[in-house]
Design a protein around this motif. Structure first.
Motif: not given
Length: 265
Positions: A23-27, A48-52, A56-58, A62-63
């Motif tokens: 997930r951090i690699a995606l960011l 779709k998996a990327a946006w999901d 989830a991370m957002n 909390g921001e």
């Protein structure tokens, strides 16, 4: 066998899985590409998996970590917020320190492969009371059966008779690792074997370490040189007739055909 310690960093928020390297690699790809579509492709994820993952991370952060850019000359896009960019940078630092820690631990973990194999052997379940691990030192092939000699802890040798087919399927050959299983009921105890001759190939000398009487039979545990032990089941009558007691020298005898051989998986 070459074995190394490895590990990965995974973040949680209040017990909920936030994400790890993927997930951090995606960011990081979003920061580099400025596009969810290109970032997802670079990270090996579907759109779709990327946006999901981002949603989830957002929510867990909390921001917002990722924000959309309005269209215009650049055609719009996606970018990291300041908090998202900070998370990527901090995760890289955490991952770098974690890698250094694992490398240091690995350099100090001498013999880890041996310990791993030992734990696997200890986890093996079998009804045979006696289990010995060692290496094949001799193999005498026959027309139907083969004679296999195994050297175990303490320098003791155990001889087994197995079919030629079993020898081939187990890959038994001098130098190969193997374990021998002997049921305690197959072991005969002798207190005075001077000058006596037996047809049984295996003869291990030791001293009685424990005698546990039962309703009919007694379990007798012998301590062999080198720290190994061997258990035998004899009738209470035989135990009494032999005068078995702790510290008494005893010879354990069992036939080669009573030995079952196996190899580590």
């Amino acid at each position: 066998m070459t074995m190394q310690l490895q590990g990965t960093v995974w973040l949680t928020v209040d017990g909920e899985n936030f994400g790890g390297t993927g997930r951090i690699a995606l960011l990081a790809q979003i920061a580099a590409c400025g596009s969810i579509t290109r970032a997802a492709k670079a990270a090996g994820m579907s759109y779709k998996a990327a946006w999901d993952a981002i949603d989830a991370m957002n929510n867990l952060a909390g921001e917002p970590l990722v924000e959309r850019l309005a269209g215009g000359k650049g055609g719009g896009g996606t970018r990291l917020t300041q908090r998202g960019a900070q998370l990527v940078a901090n995760f890289a630092t955490i991952e770098r320190e974690h890698r250094r820690f694992v490398e240091l631990l690995d350099s100090q973990a001498g013999g880890i492969a041996d310990d791993y194999l030992l734990v696997r052997r200890m986890a093996m379940k079998t009804s045979a009371r006696n289990q010995f691990f060692g290496r094949v030192t001799a193999l005498k092939a026959g027309a139907v059966n083969d004679e296999v000699t195994l050297e175990v802890a303490g320098g003791h040798s155990i001889v087994a008779i197995v079919t030629h087919e079993s020898t081939e399927s187990l890959g038994l050959q001098p130098g190969a690792e193997a374990f021998a299983l002997i049921k305690s009921s197959m072991v005969i105890l002798v207190t005075d074997d001077e000058g006596a001759k037996f047809s049984a190939r295996n003869r291990l000398r030791g001293t009685v370490a424990r005698v546990q009487p039962g309703a009919v039979n007694a379990e007798v545990v012998l301590e062999l040189s080198g720290g190994a032990t061997l258990a035998a089941i004899v009738t209470n009558e035989s135990s009494q007739a032999l005068g078995l007691a702790v510290g008494q020298p005893v010879t354990a005898i069992f036939k080669a055909s009573s030995v079952i051989l196996g190899v580590p998986s």
